[in-house]
Scaffold this motif. Structure first.
Motif, PDB file in Angstrom:
ATOM      1  N   ASP A  72      -4.841  16.834   0.930  1.00 46.10           N
ATOM      2  CA  ASP A  72      -4.444  16.117  -0.277  1.00 46.10           C
ATOM      3  C   ASP A  72      -3.769  14.812   0.130  1.00 46.10           C
ATOM      4  O   ASP A  72      -2.558  14.730   0.318  1.00 46.10           O
ATOM      5  CB  ASP A  72      -3.498  16.978  -1.117  1.00 46.10           C
ATOM      6  CG  ASP A  72      -3.121  16.315  -2.433  1.00 46.10           C
ATOM      7  OD1 ASP A  72      -3.668  15.240  -2.730  1.00 46.10           O
ATOM      8  OD2 ASP A  72      -2.264  16.863  -3.151  1.00 46.10           O
ATOM      9  N   ARG A  73      -4.559  13.779   0.297  1.00 41.12           N
ATOM     10  CA  ARG A  73      -4.073  12.456   0.676  1.00 41.12           C
ATOM     11  C   ARG A  73      -4.406  11.466  -0.436  1.00 41.12           C
ATOM     12  O   ARG A  73      -5.493  11.518  -1.019  1.00 41.12           O
ATOM     13  CB  ARG A  73      -4.707  12.004   1.998  1.00 41.12           C
ATOM     14  CG  ARG A  73      -4.304  12.842   3.190  1.00 41.12           C
ATOM     15  CD  ARG A  73      -4.849  12.272   4.476  1.00 41.12           C
ATOM     16  NE  ARG A  73      -6.312  12.336   4.509  1.00 41.12           N
ATOM     17  CZ  ARG A  73      -7.002  13.357   4.989  1.00 41.12           C
ATOM     18  NH1 ARG A  73      -6.359  14.401   5.502  1.00 41.12           N
ATOM     19  NH2 ARG A  73      -8.317  13.340   4.988  1.00 41.12           N
ATOM     20  N   ARG A  74      -3.479  10.557  -0.682  1.00 45.32           N
ATOM     21  CA  ARG A  74      -3.656   9.574  -1.747  1.00 45.32           C
ATOM     22  C   ARG A  74      -3.351   8.185  -1.213  1.00 45.32           C
ATOM     23  O   ARG A  74      -2.419   8.015  -0.414  1.00 45.32           O
ATOM     24  CB  ARG A  74      -2.709   9.874  -2.930  1.00 45.32           C
ATOM     25  CG  ARG A  74      -2.874  11.278  -3.494  1.00 45.32           C
ATOM     26  CD  ARG A  74      -1.551  11.771  -4.065  1.00 45.32           C
ATOM     27  NE  ARG A  74      -1.663  13.169  -4.485  1.00 45.32           N
ATOM     28  CZ  ARG A  74      -1.967  13.558  -5.717  1.00 45.32           C
ATOM     29  NH1 ARG A  74      -2.171  12.647  -6.662  1.00 45.32           N
ATOM     30  NH2 ARG A  74      -2.063  14.821  -6.020  1.00 45.32           N
ATOM     31  N   LEU A  75      -4.106   7.209  -1.687  1.00 40.46           N
ATOM     32  CA  LEU A  75      -3.890   5.828  -1.284  1.00 40.46           C
ATOM     33  C   LEU A  75      -3.887   4.958  -2.535  1.00 40.46           C
ATOM     34  O   LEU A  75      -4.858   4.924  -3.295  1.00 40.46           O
ATOM     35  CB  LEU A  75      -4.987   5.357  -0.322  1.00 40.46           C
ATOM     36  CG  LEU A  75      -4.862   3.907   0.184  1.00 40.46           C
ATOM     37  CD1 LEU A  75      -3.565   3.734   0.987  1.00 40.46           C
ATOM     38  CD2 LEU A  75      -6.071   3.530   1.036  1.00 40.46           C
ATOM     39  N   TYR A  76      -2.766   4.259  -2.744  1.00 39.75           N
ATOM     40  CA  TYR A  76      -2.601   3.353  -3.869  1.00 39.75           C
ATOM     41  C   TYR A  76      -2.360   1.936  -3.345  1.00 39.75           C
ATOM     42  O   TYR A  76      -1.801   1.758  -2.256  1.00 39.75           O
ATOM     43  CB  TYR A  76      -1.399   3.732  -4.747  1.00 39.75           C
ATOM     44  CG  TYR A  76      -1.287   5.188  -5.115  1.00 39.75           C
ATOM     45  CD1 TYR A  76      -1.885   5.689  -6.262  1.00 39.75           C
ATOM     46  CD2 TYR A  76      -0.545   6.066  -4.327  1.00 39.75           C
ATOM     47  CE1 TYR A  76      -1.765   7.017  -6.615  1.00 39.75           C
ATOM     48  CE2 TYR A  76      -0.418   7.398  -4.671  1.00 39.75           C
ATOM     49  CZ  TYR A  76      -1.024   7.869  -5.807  1.00 39.75           C
ATOM     50  OH  TYR A  76      -0.903   9.192  -6.149  1.00 39.75           O
TER      51      TYR A  76
ATOM     52  N   ILE B  73      -6.769   3.621  -5.028  1.00 40.03           N
ATOM     53  CA  ILE B  73      -7.891   3.311  -4.143  1.00 40.03           C
ATOM     54  C   ILE B  73      -8.636   4.577  -3.749  1.00 40.03           C
ATOM     55  O   ILE B  73      -9.867   4.663  -3.890  1.00 40.03           O
ATOM     56  CB  ILE B  73      -7.396   2.571  -2.893  1.00 40.03           C
ATOM     57  CG1 ILE B  73      -6.741   1.242  -3.284  1.00 40.03           C
ATOM     58  CG2 ILE B  73      -8.537   2.338  -1.913  1.00 40.03           C
ATOM     59  CD1 ILE B  73      -6.150   0.488  -2.111  1.00 40.03           C
ATOM     60  N   ASP B  74      -7.917   5.541  -3.214  1.00 39.38           N
ATOM     61  CA  ASP B  74      -8.525   6.781  -2.741  1.00 39.38           C
ATOM     62  C   ASP B  74      -7.875   7.953  -3.466  1.00 39.38           C
ATOM     63  O   ASP B  74      -6.884   8.519  -3.007  1.00 39.38           O
ATOM     64  CB  ASP B  74      -8.351   6.912  -1.227  1.00 39.38           C
ATOM     65  CG  ASP B  74      -9.099   8.119  -0.654  1.00 39.38           C
ATOM     66  OD1 ASP B  74      -9.877   8.736  -1.411  1.00 39.38           O
ATOM     67  OD2 ASP B  74      -8.896   8.442   0.530  1.00 39.38           O
ATOM     68  N   LEU B  75      -8.433   8.286  -4.610  1.00 38.11           N
ATOM     69  CA  LEU B  75      -7.954   9.388  -5.431  1.00 38.11           C
ATOM     70  C   LEU B  75      -9.151   9.890  -6.241  1.00 38.11           C
ATOM     71  O   LEU B  75      -9.356   9.487  -7.377  1.00 38.11           O
ATOM     72  CB  LEU B  75      -6.811   8.929  -6.339  1.00 38.11           C
ATOM     73  CG  LEU B  75      -5.858  10.006  -6.847  1.00 38.11           C
ATOM     74  CD1 LEU B  75      -5.236  10.787  -5.710  1.00 38.11           C
ATOM     75  CD2 LEU B  75      -4.761   9.381  -7.699  1.00 38.11           C
ATOM     76  N   PRO B  76      -9.976  10.757  -5.641  1.00 42.72           N
ATOM     77  CA  PRO B  76     -11.264  11.114  -6.250  1.00 42.72           C
ATOM     78  C   PRO B  76     -11.145  11.697  -7.649  1.00 42.72           C
ATOM     79  O   PRO B  76     -12.060  11.548  -8.456  1.00 42.72           O
ATOM     80  CB  PRO B  76     -11.843  12.141  -5.261  1.00 42.72           C
ATOM     81  CG  PRO B  76     -11.149  11.862  -3.970  1.00 42.72           C
ATOM     82  CD  PRO B  76      -9.782  11.410  -4.339  1.00 42.72           C
TER      83      PRO B  76
ATOM     84  N   LEU C 255       0.854  -1.181   0.000  1.00 38.67           N
ATOM     85  CA  LEU C 255       0.000   0.000   0.000  1.00 38.67           C
ATOM     86  C   LEU C 255       0.890   1.232   0.000  1.00 38.67           C
ATOM     87  O   LEU C 255       1.944   1.250   0.661  1.00 38.67           O
ATOM     88  CB  LEU C 255      -0.923   0.028   1.210  1.00 38.67           C
ATOM     89  CG  LEU C 255      -2.055  -0.999   1.269  1.00 38.67           C
ATOM     90  CD1 LEU C 255      -2.785  -0.914   2.606  1.00 38.67           C
ATOM     91  CD2 LEU C 255      -3.043  -0.778   0.130  1.00 38.67           C
ATOM     92  N   ASP C 256       0.494   2.256  -0.729  1.00 36.12           N
ATOM     93  CA  ASP C 256       1.215   3.525  -0.761  1.00 36.12           C
ATOM     94  C   ASP C 256       0.269   4.621  -0.274  1.00 36.12           C
ATOM     95  O   ASP C 256      -0.751   4.902  -0.917  1.00 36.12           O
ATOM     96  CB  ASP C 256       1.682   3.863  -2.187  1.00 36.12           C
ATOM     97  CG  ASP C 256       2.860   3.018  -2.618  1.00 36.12           C
ATOM     98  OD1 ASP C 256       3.002   1.906  -2.070  1.00 36.12           O
ATOM     99  OD2 ASP C 256       3.617   3.446  -3.492  1.00 36.12           O
ATOM    100  N   LEU C 257       0.611   5.226   0.860  1.00 40.19           N
ATOM    101  CA  LEU C 257      -0.161   6.345   1.386  1.00 40.19           C
ATOM    102  C   LEU C 257       0.715   7.582   1.375  1.00 40.19           C
ATOM    103  O   LEU C 257       1.797   7.586   1.967  1.00 40.19           O
ATOM    104  CB  LEU C 257      -0.642   6.056   2.807  1.00 40.19           C
ATOM    105  CG  LEU C 257      -1.327   7.221   3.535  1.00 40.19           C
ATOM    106  CD1 LEU C 257      -2.617   7.626   2.822  1.00 40.19           C
ATOM    107  CD2 LEU C 257      -1.596   6.860   4.994  1.00 40.19           C
ATOM    108  N   THR C 258       0.282   8.638   0.689  1.00 35.03           N
ATOM    109  CA  THR C 258       1.025   9.888   0.648  1.00 35.03           C
ATOM    110  C   THR C 258       0.153  11.021   1.153  1.00 35.03           C
ATOM    111  O   THR C 258      -1.067  11.030   0.943  1.00 35.03           O
ATOM    112  CB  THR C 258       1.508  10.213  -0.781  1.00 35.03           C
ATOM    113  OG1 THR C 258       0.368  10.439  -1.624  1.00 35.03           O
ATOM    114  CG2 THR C 258       2.332   9.064  -1.345  1.00 35.03           C
ATOM    115  N   VAL C 259       0.786  11.977   1.823  1.00 31.20           N
ATOM    116  CA  VAL C 259       0.117  13.173   2.341  1.00 31.20           C
ATOM    117  C   VAL C 259       0.950  14.374   1.937  1.00 31.20           C
ATOM    118  O   VAL C 259       2.161  14.416   2.189  1.00 31.20           O
ATOM    119  CB  VAL C 259      -0.043  13.120   3.874  1.00 31.20           C
ATOM    120  CG1 VAL C 259      -0.712  14.392   4.382  1.00 31.20           C
ATOM    121  CG2 VAL C 259      -0.846  11.891   4.285  1.00 31.20           C
ATOM    122  N   SER C 260       0.319  15.351   1.313  1.00 35.77           N
ATOM    123  CA  SER C 260       1.031  16.535   0.861  1.00 35.77           C
ATOM    124  C   SER C 260       1.510  17.356   2.052  1.00 35.77           C
ATOM    125  O   SER C 260       0.770  17.556   3.020  1.00 35.77           O
ATOM    126  CB  SER C 260       0.124  17.381  -0.039  1.00 35.77           C
ATOM    127  OG  SER C 260       0.757  18.610  -0.362  1.00 35.77           O
TER     128      SER C 260
END
Length: 336
Positions: free
Chosen positions: A222-226, A253-256, A211-216
């Protein structure tokens, strides 16, 4: 008084002898120490992780290596968007280092990627985020291995999400979608993963799920989950030659801002590796199955997105050059 003077004189006269003995003893120790060390190294010890040699994936990590490793991997590829002027090229240089700690049950390392390519203003270079890695592994003497780890991503990738550099970052992430978080700008990240490997004679199958979770660092909302996955099927042709196939999948997964049809990216990559004693070069070809990633995968929500289209074709080559060094190579490791 005279007696005390005599004692002092005797001690002074003995000082050169004592110093000579100390120097002689030091010389004996220094000359004998290497031979003693070699004798200790020549004593076999039982290595519980002396597993059979397995065909090694060019991209996925070798789970039970005993050496310190440094890998320089070059990715060169093209993205065909269709129509005139729809062909783009990009290059990614990856440097990774991994070192075993103790009896190769724990590993620490670091990785960094930099991308280059042509945009509307000419050739541009974009630096990626820095990853600090740590993992552990459990293995059996038959070659079965299971483990897990985590990578911490530091925000060293900084570029204007609306500028020409964003085009290069997007192209780089399109060629390596499983490493997309390396090119998300100004973001912290965490990448937990699990690893499984099974070995049966000359055949090997290896799997990594992460899982890749990034937070700006500029915009906390601005959070992203791959989700990422990689599979390697390998076969040992000979003592020094391995062939195989790697398949990578990345899913937003979570990238609107990403459309449902662009949430998945799949790359297939046949490969060939030479397993030499000190260096292990590998070459891979790759192409995509289905649509590649789109601009929202790497650019921020505040940027102007450019959709790459669902019909784009990706292809290219990867060249990996791994240098291995075993500080205990002088020891006789008793395999099972």
């Amino acid at each position: 008084m005279c007696a005390s003077q005599t004692v002092v004189a005797d001690r002074c006269s003995n000082a050169p002898r004592v110093l000579a003995r100390v120097l002689l003893a030091s010389f004996v120790v220094l000359t004998a120490w290497p031979a003693l060390a070699r004798a200790q190294a020549a004593v076999p010890f039982d290595d519980p992780y002396a597993v059979p040699r397995a065909p090694r994936a060019p991209t996925l990590p070798e789970l039970t290596h005993s050496e310190m490793e440094a890998t320089l991997e070059t990715t060169a590829g093209a993205i065909n968007l269709g129509g005139p002027g729809g062909l783009k090229h990009a290059y990614i240089q990856r440097l990774a280092v991994e070192v075993p700690i103790g009896p190769r049950r724990w590993y620490v390392g670091a990785a960094y990627e930099v991308a280059g390519g042509y945009n509307d203003t000419g050739f541009a270079v974009v630096g990626g985020n820095l990853a600090l890695d740590g993992r552990t592994v459990w293995a059996t003497a038959t070659g079965m291995a299971f483990g897990g780890g985590v990578s911490l991503m530091l925000p060293t990738a900084s570029y204007d999400p609306n500028g020409p550099a964003s085009t290069v970052a997007l192209a780089a992430a399109t060629l390596r979608p499983w490493d997309v978080s390396y090119f998300v700008p100004d973001s912290y990240g965490v990448r937990p993963s699990i690893d499984v490997r099974a070995l049966d004679g000359p055949f090997v199958i290896q799997f990594r799920q992460g899982l890749d979770l990034t937070v700006s660092s500029l915009l906390l909302s601005d959070r992203r989950l791959y989700a990422t996955a990689g599979v390697y099927l390998g076969y040992q042709l000979g003592r020094r030659i391995d062939v195989g196939l790697e398949v990578f999948e990345a899913y937003a997964i979570d990238l609107p801002a990403v459309e449902d049809g662009n949430r998945e990216s799949l790359i297939v990559s046949p490969n060939l590796r030479l397993a030499l004693p000190w260096v292990q070069p590998a070459i891979s070809a790759f192409t995509n199955l289905g649509p590649p990633i789109s601009a929202p995968w790497v650019q921020r929500e505040t940027s102007v997105f450019v959709n790459e289209g669902k019909t784009a074709t990706v292809w290219g080559f990867r060249f990996a050059f791994t240098v291995v060094y075993d500080p205990t190579s002088g020891a006789m490791v008793k395999g099972r």
